[in-house]
Design a protein around this motif. Sequence first.
Motif, PDB file in Angstrom:
ATOM      1  N   LYS A  29       0.823  -1.200   0.000  1.00 47.82           N
ATOM      2  CA  LYS A  29       0.000   0.000   0.000  1.00 47.82           C
ATOM      3  C   LYS A  29       0.863   1.258   0.000  1.00 47.82           C
ATOM      4  CE  LYS A  29      -3.767   2.266   2.500  1.00 47.82           C
ATOM      5  NZ  LYS A  29      -4.734   2.178   3.613  1.00 47.82           N
ATOM      6  N   THR A  30       1.965   1.245   0.731  1.00 49.50           N
ATOM      7  CA  THR A  30       2.870   2.401   0.753  1.00 49.50           C
ATOM      8  C   THR A  30       3.421   2.685  -0.643  1.00 49.50           C
ATOM      9  OG1 THR A  30       3.487   2.004   3.062  1.00 49.50           O
ATOM     10  CG2 THR A  30       5.019   3.303   1.724  1.00 49.50           C
ATOM     11  N   ILE A  31       3.810   1.620  -1.334  1.00 50.96           N
ATOM     12  CA  ILE A  31       4.326   1.768  -2.705  1.00 50.96           C
ATOM     13  C   ILE A  31       3.245   2.343  -3.618  1.00 50.96           C
ATOM     14  CG2 ILE A  31       5.092   0.469  -4.741  1.00 50.96           C
ATOM     15  CD1 ILE A  31       6.422  -1.511  -2.742  1.00 50.96           C
ATOM     16  N   ILE A  32       2.051   1.808  -3.501  1.00 49.47           N
ATOM     17  CA  ILE A  32       0.955   2.231  -4.372  1.00 49.47           C
ATOM     18  C   ILE A  32       0.525   3.669  -4.084  1.00 49.47           C
ATOM     19  CG2 ILE A  32      -1.494   1.823  -4.870  1.00 49.47           C
ATOM     20  CD1 ILE A  32      -0.739  -1.230  -4.401  1.00 49.47           C
ATOM     21  N   GLU A  33       0.443   4.034  -2.807  1.00 48.31           N
ATOM     22  CA  GLU A  33       0.043   5.404  -2.452  1.00 48.31           C
ATOM     23  C   GLU A  33       1.021   6.421  -3.035  1.00 48.31           C
ATOM     24  OE1 GLU A  33      -2.649   6.342  -1.088  1.00 48.31           O
ATOM     25  OE2 GLU A  33      -3.443   4.716   0.123  1.00 48.31           O
ATOM     26  N   ALA A  34       2.313   6.121  -2.928  1.00 52.36           N
ATOM     27  CA  ALA A  34       3.318   7.045  -3.465  1.00 52.36           C
ATOM     28  C   ALA A  34       3.212   7.140  -4.985  1.00 52.36           C
ATOM     29  CB  ALA A  34       4.715   6.583  -3.050  1.00 52.36           C
ATOM     30  N   ALA A  35       2.985   5.997  -5.633  1.00 56.82           N
ATOM     31  CA  ALA A  35       2.859   5.988  -7.097  1.00 56.82           C
ATOM     32  C   ALA A  35       1.618   6.746  -7.548  1.00 56.82           C
ATOM     33  CB  ALA A  35       2.826   4.545  -7.599  1.00 56.82           C
ATOM     34  N   LEU A  36       0.508   6.589  -6.830  1.00 59.58           N
ATOM     35  CA  LEU A  36      -0.712   7.317  -7.180  1.00 59.58           C
ATOM     36  C   LEU A  36      -0.523   8.822  -7.037  1.00 59.58           C
ATOM     37  CD1 LEU A  36      -3.418   5.028  -5.507  1.00 59.58           C
ATOM     38  CD2 LEU A  36      -3.073   5.374  -7.964  1.00 59.58           C
ATOM     39  N   ASP A  37       0.168   9.223  -5.985  1.00 62.22           N
ATOM     40  CA  ASP A  37       0.427  10.650  -5.764  1.00 62.22           C
ATOM     41  C   ASP A  37       1.252  11.228  -6.908  1.00 62.22           C
ATOM     42  OD1 ASP A  37       0.366  13.080  -4.414  1.00 62.22           O
ATOM     43  OD2 ASP A  37       2.170  12.641  -3.289  1.00 62.22           O
ATOM     44  N   ARG A  38       2.242  10.453  -7.382  1.00 66.59           N
ATOM     45  CA  ARG A  38       3.076  10.913  -8.502  1.00 66.59           C
ATOM     46  C   ARG A  38       2.330  10.894  -9.825  1.00 66.59           C
ATOM     47  NH1 ARG A  38       6.693   7.166  -6.138  1.00 66.59           N
ATOM     48  NH2 ARG A  38       6.328   5.742  -7.883  1.00 66.59           N
ATOM     49  N   SER A  39       1.336  10.036  -9.926  1.00 71.25           N
ATOM     50  CA  SER A  39       0.702   9.790 -11.216  1.00 71.25           C
ATOM     51  C   SER A  39      -0.153  10.952 -11.709  1.00 71.25           C
ATOM     52  CB  SER A  39      -0.167   8.532 -11.144  1.00 71.25           C
ATOM     53  OG  SER A  39      -1.341   8.763 -10.365  1.00 71.25           O
ATOM     54  N   LEU A  40      -0.616  11.779 -10.789  1.00 67.19           N
ATOM     55  CA  LEU A  40      -1.596  12.807 -11.177  1.00 67.19           C
ATOM     56  C   LEU A  40      -1.278  14.116 -10.466  1.00 67.19           C
ATOM     57  CD1 LEU A  40      -4.239  13.309 -12.760  1.00 67.19           C
ATOM     58  CD2 LEU A  40      -5.486  12.666 -10.682  1.00 67.19           C
ATOM     59  N   SER A  41      -0.739  15.058 -11.206  1.00 67.94           N
ATOM     60  CA  SER A  41      -0.414  16.363 -10.631  1.00 67.94           C
ATOM     61  C   SER A  41      -1.502  17.377 -11.003  1.00 67.94           C
ATOM     62  CB  SER A  41       0.946  16.846 -11.144  1.00 67.94           C
ATOM     63  OG  SER A  41       0.951  16.895 -12.556  1.00 67.94           O
ATOM     64  N   ILE A  42      -1.480  18.506 -10.314  1.00 71.41           N
ATOM     65  CA  ILE A  42      -2.459  19.567 -10.583  1.00 71.41           C
ATOM     66  C   ILE A  42      -2.069  20.333 -11.843  1.00 71.41           C
ATOM     67  CG2 ILE A  42      -3.508  21.692  -9.717  1.00 71.41           C
ATOM     68  CD1 ILE A  42      -4.409  19.311  -8.161  1.00 71.41           C
ATOM     69  N   SER A  43      -3.006  20.470 -12.744  1.00 73.10           N
ATOM     70  CA  SER A  43      -2.799  21.243 -13.961  1.00 73.10           C
ATOM     71  C   SER A  43      -4.033  22.114 -14.168  1.00 73.10           C
ATOM     72  CB  SER A  43      -2.560  20.301 -15.144  1.00 73.10           C
ATOM     73  OG  SER A  43      -2.218  21.032 -16.303  1.00 73.10           O
ATOM     74  N   LYS A  44      -4.155  22.737 -15.319  1.00 73.41           N
ATOM     75  CA  LYS A  44      -5.321  23.575 -15.598  1.00 73.41           C
ATOM     76  C   LYS A  44      -6.332  22.801 -16.425  1.00 73.41           C
ATOM     77  CE  LYS A  44      -3.105  28.095 -15.288  1.00 73.41           C
ATOM     78  NZ  LYS A  44      -2.853  29.385 -15.965  1.00 73.41           N
ATOM     79  N   PRO A  45      -7.599  22.953 -16.121  1.00 72.26           N
ATOM     80  CA  PRO A  45      -8.200  23.731 -15.026  1.00 72.26           C
ATOM     81  C   PRO A  45      -8.024  23.017 -13.679  1.00 72.26           C
ATOM     82  CG  PRO A  45      -9.909  22.620 -16.271  1.00 72.26           C
ATOM     83  CD  PRO A  45      -8.629  22.350 -16.990  1.00 72.26           C
ATOM     84  N   GLU A  46      -7.537  23.757 -12.697  1.00 71.87           N
ATOM     85  CA  GLU A  46      -7.159  23.173 -11.411  1.00 71.87           C
ATOM     86  C   GLU A  46      -8.297  22.402 -10.739  1.00 71.87           C
ATOM     87  OE1 GLU A  46      -6.568  26.252 -12.275  1.00 71.87           O
ATOM     88  OE2 GLU A  46      -4.416  26.708 -12.013  1.00 71.87           O
ATOM     89  N   LYS A  47      -9.511  22.883 -10.869  1.00 74.33           N
ATOM     90  CA  LYS A  47     -10.624  22.283 -10.127  1.00 74.33           C
ATOM     91  C   LYS A  47     -10.829  20.817 -10.470  1.00 74.33           C
ATOM     92  CE  LYS A  47     -15.340  23.299  -8.622  1.00 74.33           C
ATOM     93  NZ  LYS A  47     -16.483  24.235  -8.751  1.00 74.33           N
ATOM     94  N   ILE A  48     -10.729  20.462 -11.735  1.00 74.90           N
ATOM     95  CA  ILE A  48     -10.980  19.075 -12.113  1.00 74.90           C
ATOM     96  C   ILE A  48      -9.857  18.169 -11.607  1.00 74.90           C
ATOM     97  CG2 ILE A  48      -9.914  19.262 -14.409  1.00 74.90           C
ATOM     98  CD1 ILE A  48     -12.992  17.156 -13.382  1.00 74.90           C
ATOM     99  N   TYR A  49      -8.631  18.654 -11.653  1.00 79.16           N
ATOM    100  CA  TYR A  49      -7.516  17.850 -11.142  1.00 79.16           C
ATOM    101  C   TYR A  49      -7.597  17.713  -9.624  1.00 79.16           C
ATOM    102  CZ  TYR A  49      -5.376  17.804 -15.742  1.00 79.16           C
ATOM    103  OH  TYR A  49      -5.129  17.592 -17.082  1.00 79.16           O
ATOM    104  N   GLU A  50      -8.029  18.761  -8.958  1.00 83.90           N
ATOM    105  CA  GLU A  50      -8.212  18.680  -7.512  1.00 83.90           C
ATOM    106  C   GLU A  50      -9.284  17.648  -7.166  1.00 83.90           C
ATOM    107  OE1 GLU A  50      -9.169  22.608  -6.319  1.00 83.90           O
ATOM    108  OE2 GLU A  50      -7.122  23.392  -6.620  1.00 83.90           O
ATOM    109  N   ALA A  51     -10.372  17.633  -7.929  1.00 85.32           N
ATOM    110  CA  ALA A  51     -11.452  16.686  -7.678  1.00 85.32           C
ATOM    111  C   ALA A  51     -10.993  15.251  -7.953  1.00 85.32           C
ATOM    112  CB  ALA A  51     -12.665  17.030  -8.547  1.00 85.32           C
TER     113      ALA A  51
END
Length: 309
Positions: free
Chosen positions: A27-49
């Motif tokens: 789970k630790t490996i997967i959580e870190a990979a998921l965090d890296r997989s999707l960064s905030i871009s424009k439009p910010e709201k959809i990426y935040e969601a």
Amino acid sequence: MVKANERLSDKNIDSRFDLKTYLDAQKTIIEAALDRSLSISKPEKIYEAMRYSLLAGGKRLRPILCLATCELMGGTSVIALPTACALEMIHTMSLIHDDLPAMDNDDYRRGKLTNHKVYGDDIAILAGDGLLAYAFEYVATQTQGVPPERLIKVIIHLSHAVGAEGLVGGQVLDLESEGKTDISAETLTFIHTHKTGALLEACVLSGADLAGANREDLERLSKYAQNIGLAFQIIDDILDITATVEELGKTAGKDLKAQKVTYPSLWGIEASQTQAQQLVEGAIAQLTVYGEKADPLRAIASYIVTRKH
């Protein structure tokens, strides 16, 4: 119930295998990979969601199944990690959409407000759509060291699991069955082998195909996955009755309130538990030829019938 589950666990799993340590590490490996997989871009709201629900926690059982199966078949977690992340993106999409007022209508998921409660129905729908589309892109662009023909097989597994022959079809029949009292066990099983089981099977088969598993291995693993998928849903139905909101991280008693036919409503809790145990025993039997290498998959199968949430 607990004693029966303990007997199942003791019978089938080497006591030296520490499932909790294994799941925590994966789970630790997967959580870190998921965090890296999707960064905030424009439009910010959809990426935040999208990130809000993707990183909301959970068991991460589906990506762990992908990693474990790939390693069992001689592959590595490195080659399987992009697919594992994509599977969690697809699963997260299904949760976002399932929680919408037009579907199962829930306010909480994984102990947090559901996506539409934070961002609104419109953004929640689009966040799910965004995750689904991105999942396929992520597999195709981030997987390294795997022949293209294996990647095509993975993409077919994912497409089949999420489409009308899988999750979507199961969800449609589930919605059509609400409030009806004449739903048979066969219909209920059809719903859940599609709505829940298809994605779990895709997790297992994707991991196997990434490692180049042969036809005999794929057949064994498919049976394993089908059994644990149905067992998983039976236990979900039981927990909806017996668990608390705090344990589930979502609204308890939803099925009864929505007048859904469930396995406990057809068979009773005890008989449902017995059926889930038999399914898990059948799943574990498919792993005999792999010896101790299959201990993670054995342990995960038994965990399904002993989990509390």
